[in-house]
Scaffold this active site. Structure first.
Site, PDB file in Angstrom:
ATOM      1  N   LYS A  27       0.821  -1.210   0.000  1.00 48.95           N
ATOM      2  CA  LYS A  27       0.000   0.000   0.000  1.00 48.95           C
ATOM      3  C   LYS A  27       0.859   1.266   0.000  1.00 48.95           C
ATOM      4  O   LYS A  27       0.592   2.210  -0.748  1.00 48.95           O
ATOM      5  CB  LYS A  27      -0.948  -0.012   1.213  1.00 48.95           C
ATOM      6  CG  LYS A  27      -1.958   1.135   1.238  1.00 48.95           C
ATOM      7  CD  LYS A  27      -3.235   0.747   1.939  1.00 48.95           C
ATOM      8  CE  LYS A  27      -3.060   0.641   3.440  1.00 48.95           C
ATOM      9  NZ  LYS A  27      -3.354   1.931   4.124  1.00 48.95           N
ATOM     10  N   SER A  28       1.906   1.277   0.823  1.00 47.84           N
ATOM     11  CA  SER A  28       2.764   2.459   0.892  1.00 47.84           C
ATOM     12  C   SER A  28       3.427   2.740  -0.448  1.00 47.84           C
ATOM     13  O   SER A  28       3.481   3.885  -0.914  1.00 47.84           O
ATOM     14  CB  SER A  28       3.836   2.261   1.970  1.00 47.84           C
ATOM     15  OG  SER A  28       3.266   2.160   3.248  1.00 47.84           O
ATOM     16  N   ARG A  32       2.811   5.983  -3.293  1.00 50.29           N
ATOM     17  CA  ARG A  32       3.942   6.789  -3.755  1.00 50.29           C
ATOM     18  C   ARG A  32       4.193   6.614  -5.246  1.00 50.29           C
ATOM     19  O   ARG A  32       4.618   7.558  -5.927  1.00 50.29           O
ATOM     20  CB  ARG A  32       5.179   6.442  -2.925  1.00 50.29           C
ATOM     21  CG  ARG A  32       5.079   6.945  -1.472  1.00 50.29           C
ATOM     22  CD  ARG A  32       6.028   6.201  -0.538  1.00 50.29           C
ATOM     23  NE  ARG A  32       6.043   6.759   0.815  1.00 50.29           N
ATOM     24  CZ  ARG A  32       5.124   6.494   1.741  1.00 50.29           C
ATOM     25  NH1 ARG A  32       4.097   5.694   1.459  1.00 50.29           N
ATOM     26  NH2 ARG A  32       5.229   7.023   2.948  1.00 50.29           N
ATOM     27  N   ARG A 128      -9.246  11.775  12.683  1.00 51.65           N
ATOM     28  CA  ARG A 128      -7.805  11.621  12.849  1.00 51.65           C
ATOM     29  C   ARG A 128      -7.100  12.974  12.777  1.00 51.65           C
ATOM     30  O   ARG A 128      -7.349  13.771  11.865  1.00 51.65           O
ATOM     31  CB  ARG A 128      -7.250  10.665  11.789  1.00 51.65           C
ATOM     32  CG  ARG A 128      -7.851   9.284  11.891  1.00 51.65           C
ATOM     33  CD  ARG A 128      -7.373   8.354  10.801  1.00 51.65           C
ATOM     34  NE  ARG A 128      -5.950   8.059  10.929  1.00 51.65           N
ATOM     35  CZ  ARG A 128      -5.280   7.266  10.102  1.00 51.65           C
ATOM     36  NH1 ARG A 128      -5.920   6.696   9.088  1.00 51.65           N
ATOM     37  NH2 ARG A 128      -4.000   7.035  10.277  1.00 51.65           N
ATOM     38  N   SER A 173       7.325   9.174  12.224  1.00 50.16           N
ATOM     39  CA  SER A 173       6.189   9.142  11.297  1.00 50.16           C
ATOM     40  C   SER A 173       6.698   9.232   9.871  1.00 50.16           C
ATOM     41  O   SER A 173       7.170  10.288   9.431  1.00 50.16           O
ATOM     42  CB  SER A 173       5.213  10.290  11.580  1.00 50.16           C
ATOM     43  OG  SER A 173       4.213  10.337  10.572  1.00 50.16           O
ATOM     44  N   ASP A 325       1.790  -0.873  11.911  1.00 48.22           N
ATOM     45  CA  ASP A 325       0.482  -1.305  11.423  1.00 48.22           C
ATOM     46  C   ASP A 325       0.180  -2.760  11.763  1.00 48.22           C
ATOM     47  O   ASP A 325      -0.965  -3.203  11.612  1.00 48.22           O
ATOM     48  CB  ASP A 325       0.393  -1.117   9.905  1.00 48.22           C
ATOM     49  CG  ASP A 325       0.274   0.339   9.512  1.00 48.22           C
ATOM     50  OD1 ASP A 325      -0.295   1.119  10.306  1.00 48.22           O
ATOM     51  OD2 ASP A 325       0.751   0.705   8.427  1.00 48.22           O
ATOM     52  N   LYS A 352      -4.710   5.967  14.851  1.00 47.24           N
ATOM     53  CA  LYS A 352      -4.928   5.309  13.564  1.00 47.24           C
ATOM     54  C   LYS A 352      -6.417   5.386  13.208  1.00 47.24           C
ATOM     55  O   LYS A 352      -7.148   6.213  13.745  1.00 47.24           O
ATOM     56  CB  LYS A 352      -4.424   3.863  13.639  1.00 47.24           C
ATOM     57  CG  LYS A 352      -2.905   3.748  13.734  1.00 47.24           C
ATOM     58  CD  LYS A 352      -2.257   4.145  12.420  1.00 47.24           C
ATOM     59  CE  LYS A 352      -0.767   3.874  12.414  1.00 47.24           C
ATOM     60  NZ  LYS A 352      -0.168   4.195  11.088  1.00 47.24           N
ATOM     61  N   ARG A 356      -6.361   1.780  18.275  1.00 46.39           N
ATOM     62  CA  ARG A 356      -6.163   0.344  18.127  1.00 46.39           C
ATOM     63  C   ARG A 356      -5.790  -0.356  19.432  1.00 46.39           C
ATOM     64  O   ARG A 356      -5.961  -1.572  19.552  1.00 46.39           O
ATOM     65  CB  ARG A 356      -5.111   0.077  17.039  1.00 46.39           C
ATOM     66  CG  ARG A 356      -5.650   0.380  15.650  1.00 46.39           C
ATOM     67  CD  ARG A 356      -4.644   0.178  14.543  1.00 46.39           C
ATOM     68  NE  ARG A 356      -5.293   0.353  13.245  1.00 46.39           N
ATOM     69  CZ  ARG A 356      -4.649   0.521  12.097  1.00 46.39           C
ATOM     70  NH1 ARG A 356      -3.329   0.536  12.083  1.00 46.39           N
ATOM     71  NH2 ARG A 356      -5.323   0.669  10.967  1.00 46.39           N
TER      72      ARG A 356
END
Length: 441
Positions: A27-28, A32, A128, A173, A325, A352, A356
């Site tokens: 996903k990351s 990008r 968020r 982050s 994650d 998140k 969580r």
């Protein structure tokens, strides 16, 4: 963008999981790939793009800002970029759905372009906080008006030319780091980000791959990432490896369901993302890497996972950024281990898609698992390999990783459990349930 209707699901205990499967693209890297291809001049090709709702939100936003993006019949995505500085004024608000990554990274892109964009999202995303991104981007000259608490909806008025900054991340982050670097692409001079604790480095790898002038220096202050602005990016052919965060659910499932033997093919094993697999091995998991290779600058392998007796560990704090994650499914693994696992160092879990820490403490507690909550994680008393009680209805809290984690827990419970809403799973792993069903046959 449309959001799926809520859908509950009953998960019954499973026999052994066996077979070979692949997981969706990372996903990351998918996010990008679309963004940087949009800022290159010419056509880029992307194979293996994750076609979950989060990534599709990024694609829709880039189209709204002038990029031509098409999915070919062969599944290859073609992106004709507009060049750094070439983003156009979107005609309407950018709907980010549930995607915090899309929101924060695109805020960075917009911040150094002479355009204004309004960002909206679903109920979960709108809770968020975006303040950690707003602060450095405002220093670069962007005018950002947010809802109370630094939340969505918010408006970003970019400044061109923006102001290069040197910024030390107050918390680890990768999203904040990436937002600043993406803003720096169209900013004259050198933008520097200092991260005292290393986070996932997909942005650095991909920026270099697209031709940006970027350096990384390891010092006693941490990693200093320097990007020279007003970059000219060149189109690329990208092969997206399988997402280790998605693979994590199958790896834990095979580890806790007796008799299981599963091969998860083509998993990205970037060291900044593979912390869960290291912790599971510390716990005694039987995970071997087959056919290791490099794909597009990223380490990749097939993971062979067999059921194993797990033992409790104290999770090393330094591994938290590389598995942030994956903490929810790690909590599930710990519920089946021998002894008391302590997994801390993960304050980020509070902000998140859901809190969580609270969500997993409640979910596991409803299944008879003893937990102790800390500000930055949980302690979990394991069952010693015995099935957990199950028999509960679990609130997924609009969070895909909570839903998938508790689906995995249900595979090794004594009695069936119900997930109140599994529709959020589509944000990152649309065919997760079908993949599990194939392994259960």
């Amino acid at each position: 963008m449309p959001h799926p209707l809520p859908r509950s699901l009953e998960i019954s205990p499973s026999g052994p999981l066996t077979g070979s499967v692949t997981v969706p693209g990372d996903k990351s890297i998918s996010h990008r790939s679309l963004m940087l291809s949009a800022l290159a001049v010419g056509e880029s090709r992307i194979e293996g793009l994750l076609e979950g709702e989060d990534v599709l939100a990024t694609a829709a936003a880039m189209r709204a800002m002038g990029t031509d993006i098409e999915r070919g019949a062969d599944g290859v995505w073609l992106v004709n970029g507009v060049g750094v500085g070439g983003l156009l004024q979107p005609g309407e608000a950018l709907d980010m759905g549930n995607s915090g990554t899309s929101t924060r990274l695109l805020m960075g892109l917009v911040s150094s372009h002479p355009i204004t964009a309004t960002f909206i999202g679903d109920a979960s995303l709108s809770k968020r906080p975006m303040g950690r991104v707003i602060e450095p981007l405002s220093r670069m000259g962007a005018d950002i008006t947010a809802s109370p608490g630094g939340r969505l909806p918010l408006m970003v008025r970019g400044l061109c030319p923006a102001v290069p900054i040197e910024y030390t991340l107050p918390v680890a982050s990768a999203q904040v780091k990436s937002a600043i670097l993406l803003a720096g692409l169209n900013t004259p001079g050198i933008t520097r980000v200092i991260e005292p604790v290393a986070t996932r480095d997909h942005s650095e790898r991909m920026l270099r791959g697209f031709g940006a002038e970027l350096s990384v220096e390891v010092t006693n202050r941490g990693r200093i990432i320097s990007l020279t602005g007003e970059a000219e990016l060149k189109p690329q052919s990208i092969v997206v490896p399988g997402d280790p965060s998605s693979a994590a659910f199958l790896v834990v499932a095979a580890s806790i369901v007796p008799g299981s033997d599963v091969l998860v093919a083509n998993v990205g094993l970037n060291p900044t993302r593979a912390g869960l697999f290291e912790v599971l091995r510390m716990m005694g998991a039987d995970i071997t890497e087959e056919n290791p290779r490099i794909v597009g600058g990223e380490p990749v392998a097939d993971l062979r996972v067999r059921h194993a007796a797990l033992r409790a560990v104290d999770v090393p704090h330094h591994l938290a950024p590389s598995m942030i994650d994956e903490y929810p499914v790690l909590f599930v693994a710990a519920a089946f281990a021998e002894g008391r696992t302590v997994a801390r160092g993960a304050h980020e879990l509070r902000v998140k898609e859901s809190d969580r820490i609270v969500a997993m403490a409640e979910a596991l507690g409803a299944c008879g698992v003893q937990t102790e909550e800390f500000e930055d994680g949980l302690a979990i008393q394991g069952s010693g390999g015995e099935p957990i009680a199950g028999g509960a209805t679990i609130a997924s809290k609009l969070d895909h990783r909570i839903a998938m984690s508790m689906v995995v827990a249900g595979l090794a419970a004594k009695t069936a459990l119900v997930i109140d809403d599994v529709s959020p799973i589509a944000t990152s792993y649309p065919n997760f349930l079908e993949t599990l069903d194939a392994l259960r046959r």
